[in-house]
Design an enzyme around this catalytic site. Structure first.
Site, PDB file in Angstrom:
ATOM      1  N   HIS A  21       0.849  -1.192   0.000  1.00 48.57           N
ATOM      2  CA  HIS A  21       0.000   0.000   0.000  1.00 48.57           C
ATOM      3  C   HIS A  21       0.881   1.238   0.000  1.00 48.57           C
ATOM      4  O   HIS A  21       1.933   1.261   0.636  1.00 48.57           O
ATOM      5  CB  HIS A  21      -0.908   0.018   1.232  1.00 48.57           C
ATOM      6  CG  HIS A  21      -1.910  -1.086   1.237  1.00 48.57           C
ATOM      7  ND1 HIS A  21      -3.023  -1.078   0.421  1.00 48.57           N
ATOM      8  CD2 HIS A  21      -1.977  -2.237   1.942  1.00 48.57           C
ATOM      9  CE1 HIS A  21      -3.730  -2.175   0.637  1.00 48.57           C
ATOM     10  NE2 HIS A  21      -3.122  -2.898   1.555  1.00 48.57           N
ATOM     11  N   CYS A  33      -2.196   5.393  -4.455  1.00 45.54           N
ATOM     12  CA  CYS A  33      -2.857   4.082  -4.585  1.00 45.54           C
ATOM     13  C   CYS A  33      -3.922   4.123  -5.680  1.00 45.54           C
ATOM     14  O   CYS A  33      -4.008   3.221  -6.507  1.00 45.54           O
ATOM     15  CB  CYS A  33      -3.473   3.675  -3.254  1.00 45.54           C
ATOM     16  SG  CYS A  33      -4.208   2.033  -3.282  1.00 45.54           S
TER      17      CYS A  33
END
Length: 109
Positions: A21, A33
């Site tokens: 992430h 992201c």
């Protein structure tokens, strides 16, 4: 951090993997992201539709994981199109890395 690993043979993409992430912002507001997801899923969808092929896709939720393998049976013009689309994806991901390198890293193997 998002790790993008591209696996090549004879300078052609065989598969790629995204994991991790970015954590560049709160959940739902993480622009890195969102950008990486949009670019990668867009490229996968484009290859599947424009090259009329199924890709071998493995996804995982919590770990932010995507593995895509190009079938060896994909040949000729369709393979060339797929390579061009995935190389375009990498250009976009490199642009994101250039701006937000603390959140994404690309590697070729």
């Amino acid at each position: 951090m998002i790790q993008v690993t591209v696996f090549r043979s004879n300078n052609q993409i065989e598969s790629f993997e995204l994991s991790g992430h970015a954590d560049s912002g709160p959940y739902g507001y993480d622009l890195v992201c969102a950008g990486v997801s949009a670019v990668s899923i867009g490229a996968v969808n484009a290859v599947m539709e424009l090259c009329e092929t199924d890709l071998e896709i493995e996804q995982g939720g919590e770990g932010g994981y995507l593995h895509v393998e190009i079938p060896r049976s994909l040949k000729g013009e369709k393979r060339e199109k797929a390579m061009l689309l995935f190389e375009g994806m990498l250009v976009s991901l490199k642009s994101i890395e250039a701006e937000y390198g603390q959140f994404i890293r690309l590697e070729n193997k």
